[in-house]
Design a protein around this motif. Sequence first.
Motif, PDB file in Angstrom:
ATOM      1  N   ASP A 156       0.818  -1.213   0.000  1.00 38.28           N
ATOM      2  CA  ASP A 156       0.000   0.000   0.000  1.00 38.28           C
ATOM      3  C   ASP A 156       0.851   1.262   0.000  1.00 38.28           C
ATOM      4  O   ASP A 156       0.443   2.286  -0.559  1.00 38.28           O
ATOM      5  CB  ASP A 156      -0.907   0.003   1.235  1.00 38.28           C
ATOM      6  N   PHE A 157       2.036   1.224   0.614  1.00 38.93           N
ATOM      7  CA  PHE A 157       2.845   2.430   0.743  1.00 38.93           C
ATOM      8  C   PHE A 157       3.204   3.056  -0.603  1.00 38.93           C
ATOM      9  O   PHE A 157       2.920   4.234  -0.847  1.00 38.93           O
ATOM     10  CB  PHE A 157       4.113   2.142   1.560  1.00 38.93           C
ATOM     11  N   PRO A 158       3.826   2.316  -1.527  1.00 40.05           N
ATOM     12  CA  PRO A 158       4.135   2.933  -2.823  1.00 40.05           C
ATOM     13  C   PRO A 158       2.894   3.263  -3.630  1.00 40.05           C
ATOM     14  O   PRO A 158       2.876   4.263  -4.358  1.00 40.05           O
ATOM     15  CB  PRO A 158       4.997   1.874  -3.529  1.00 40.05           C
ATOM     16  N   LEU A 159       1.841   2.449  -3.527  1.00 38.73           N
ATOM     17  CA  LEU A 159       0.622   2.738  -4.274  1.00 38.73           C
ATOM     18  C   LEU A 159      -0.012   4.035  -3.798  1.00 38.73           C
ATOM     19  O   LEU A 159      -0.441   4.868  -4.608  1.00 38.73           O
ATOM     20  CB  LEU A 159      -0.373   1.578  -4.125  1.00 38.73           C
ATOM     21  N   LEU A 160      -0.077   4.222  -2.499  1.00 39.26           N
ATOM     22  CA  LEU A 160      -0.675   5.442  -1.952  1.00 39.26           C
ATOM     23  C   LEU A 160       0.159   6.667  -2.295  1.00 39.26           C
ATOM     24  O   LEU A 160      -0.380   7.738  -2.612  1.00 39.26           O
ATOM     25  CB  LEU A 160      -0.837   5.322  -0.436  1.00 39.26           C
ATOM     26  N   LEU A 161       1.480   6.528  -2.254  1.00 45.64           N
ATOM     27  CA  LEU A 161       2.354   7.638  -2.642  1.00 45.64           C
ATOM     28  C   LEU A 161       2.094   8.057  -4.081  1.00 45.64           C
ATOM     29  O   LEU A 161       2.034   9.254  -4.402  1.00 45.64           O
ATOM     30  CB  LEU A 161       3.826   7.234  -2.475  1.00 45.64           C
ATOM     31  N   SER A 162       1.931   7.083  -4.960  1.00 43.76           N
ATOM     32  CA  SER A 162       1.678   7.381  -6.363  1.00 43.76           C
ATOM     33  C   SER A 162       0.358   8.128  -6.533  1.00 43.76           C
ATOM     34  O   SER A 162       0.273   9.102  -7.295  1.00 43.76           O
ATOM     35  CB  SER A 162       1.656   6.082  -7.172  1.00 43.76           C
ATOM     36  N   ILE A 163      -0.674   7.704  -5.820  1.00 44.46           N
ATOM     37  CA  ILE A 163      -1.975   8.376  -5.885  1.00 44.46           C
ATOM     38  C   ILE A 163      -1.856   9.816  -5.400  1.00 44.46           C
ATOM     39  O   ILE A 163      -2.397  10.752  -6.009  1.00 44.46           O
ATOM     40  CB  ILE A 163      -3.017   7.605  -5.053  1.00 44.46           C
ATOM     41  N   LYS A 164      -1.142  10.017  -4.320  1.00 41.29           N
ATOM     42  CA  LYS A 164      -0.964  11.369  -3.776  1.00 41.29           C
ATOM     43  C   LYS A 164      -0.257  12.278  -4.765  1.00 41.29           C
ATOM     44  O   LYS A 164      -0.659  13.434  -4.964  1.00 41.29           O
ATOM     45  CB  LYS A 164      -0.158  11.308  -2.470  1.00 41.29           C
ATOM     46  N   MET A 165       0.807  11.784  -5.379  1.00 39.91           N
ATOM     47  CA  MET A 165       1.564  12.627  -6.295  1.00 39.91           C
ATOM     48  C   MET A 165       0.784  12.914  -7.567  1.00 39.91           C
ATOM     49  O   MET A 165       0.843  14.020  -8.109  1.00 39.91           O
ATOM     50  CB  MET A 165       2.912  11.981  -6.622  1.00 39.91           C
ATOM     51  N   LYS A 166       0.033  11.937  -8.074  1.00 41.23           N
ATOM     52  CA  LYS A 166      -0.803  12.187  -9.246  1.00 41.23           C
ATOM     53  C   LYS A 166      -1.826  13.274  -8.937  1.00 41.23           C
ATOM     54  O   LYS A 166      -2.098  14.147  -9.770  1.00 41.23           O
ATOM     55  CB  LYS A 166      -1.506  10.899  -9.682  1.00 41.23           C
ATOM     56  N   CYS A 167      -2.388  13.219  -7.744  1.00 41.15           N
ATOM     57  CA  CYS A 167      -3.349  14.227  -7.327  1.00 41.15           C
ATOM     58  C   CYS A 167      -2.698  15.612  -7.296  1.00 41.15           C
ATOM     59  O   CYS A 167      -3.261  16.591  -7.810  1.00 41.15           O
ATOM     60  CB  CYS A 167      -3.903  13.879  -5.947  1.00 41.15           C
ATOM     61  N   LEU A 168      -1.510  15.720  -6.725  1.00 38.69           N
ATOM     62  CA  LEU A 168      -0.801  16.996  -6.658  1.00 38.69           C
ATOM     63  C   LEU A 168      -0.486  17.540  -8.040  1.00 38.69           C
ATOM     64  O   LEU A 168      -0.663  18.734  -8.302  1.00 38.69           O
ATOM     65  CB  LEU A 168       0.502  16.838  -5.863  1.00 38.69           C
ATOM     66  N   PHE A 169      -0.012  16.682  -8.928  1.00 36.23           N
ATOM     67  CA  PHE A 169       0.318  17.130 -10.285  1.00 36.23           C
ATOM     68  C   PHE A 169      -0.933  17.661 -10.994  1.00 36.23           C
ATOM     69  O   PHE A 169      -0.875  18.684 -11.683  1.00 36.23           O
ATOM     70  CB  PHE A 169       0.944  15.980 -11.083  1.00 36.23           C
ATOM     71  N   GLN A 217      -6.286  15.669   3.471  1.00 41.83           N
ATOM     72  CA  GLN A 217      -5.264  16.554   4.036  1.00 41.83           C
ATOM     73  C   GLN A 217      -4.404  17.174   2.944  1.00 41.83           C
ATOM     74  O   GLN A 217      -4.151  18.384   2.932  1.00 41.83           O
ATOM     75  CB  GLN A 217      -4.362  15.768   4.995  1.00 41.83           C
ATOM     76  N   LEU A 218      -3.951  16.337   2.040  1.00 41.55           N
ATOM     77  CA  LEU A 218      -3.067  16.794   0.985  1.00 41.55           C
ATOM     78  C   LEU A 218      -3.778  17.780   0.063  1.00 41.55           C
ATOM     79  O   LEU A 218      -3.213  18.807  -0.319  1.00 41.55           O
ATOM     80  CB  LEU A 218      -2.548  15.595   0.185  1.00 41.55           C
ATOM     81  N   GLY A 219      -5.013  17.453  -0.311  1.00 41.97           N
ATOM     82  CA  GLY A 219      -5.757  18.339  -1.187  1.00 41.97           C
ATOM     83  C   GLY A 219      -6.023  19.688  -0.561  1.00 41.97           C
ATOM     84  O   GLY A 219      -5.874  20.738  -1.217  1.00 41.97           O
ATOM     85  N   THR A 220      -6.395  19.688   0.721  1.00 42.76           N
ATOM     86  CA  THR A 220      -6.634  20.947   1.428  1.00 42.76           C
ATOM     87  C   THR A 220      -5.365  21.785   1.499  1.00 42.76           C
ATOM     88  O   THR A 220      -5.386  23.000   1.247  1.00 42.76           O
ATOM     89  CB  THR A 220      -7.146  20.668   2.852  1.00 42.76           C
TER      90      THR A 220
END
Length: 237
Positions: free
Chosen positions: A116-129, A222-225
């Motif tokens: 889950d760790f790398p998968l979640l990181l990828s989702i977070k970064m795609k969202c930020l981009f 959290q990240l989106g906010t």
Amino acid sequence: MGEDHYKERKLKEAMFYYHSLQRRSGRFQRFSKGAQDSITDKIPATVHSAITAAIRQMIELSLTSSNYIYPIQVEEKWSFEQREKEVRKVINRYKTTARLEGAGTGAGGILLGMADFPLLLSIKMKCLFDIGRIYGFDVTGFSERVFLLQIFSATFSSGETRVKLWEEIRHWNDVSGAIEDVNWRVLQQEYRDYIDLIKMVQLLPGVGAFVGAIINGKFLEQLGTAAMHAYRIRMLK
């Protein structure tokens, strides 16, 4: 007039958010950090290694590749308010993805939980981009990618590190040319410390799926906010 009023209101919200992060941690927060440190020491080394390796790979991909850039519709004519409506849609979409991913890996015990760790990181970064592009910035450039990592790091840090990172975000247009030496080691350590205690629960049989779904959604929220407030401060200050 409506657009100006919207911008003024959102800048006030962003500055309130910024100042709220400057407050010193209370007794409960300091206690929680101490408890987390003691539990972190008990987490298996394989889990620590998996997180650290995933963060390192995420940083490298964020700065050098196009892995996080997907086709999305962005119109130059959009007003600031319209851009933020689109940003909220993106955040909600990635929250749903993160919840499903967390539930799936959480149900699989420790091996899938570690995945889950790398998968979640990828989702977070795609969202930020995606968020950066909707606000109108060219995320193919190195400086903009560093800004996204700055948001990421500030979101998942605590104490003095968080205050320092947000101070840099607040003055980004003034210092961005000299801030390409972001301390990646600190980013790794802060993020790992931030999620270790919470994500460890996801590895427990029976509750992993539920925890994975709830926590992953919270992380994306959290990240989106944080990203919205960061861009508001940068663009409207």
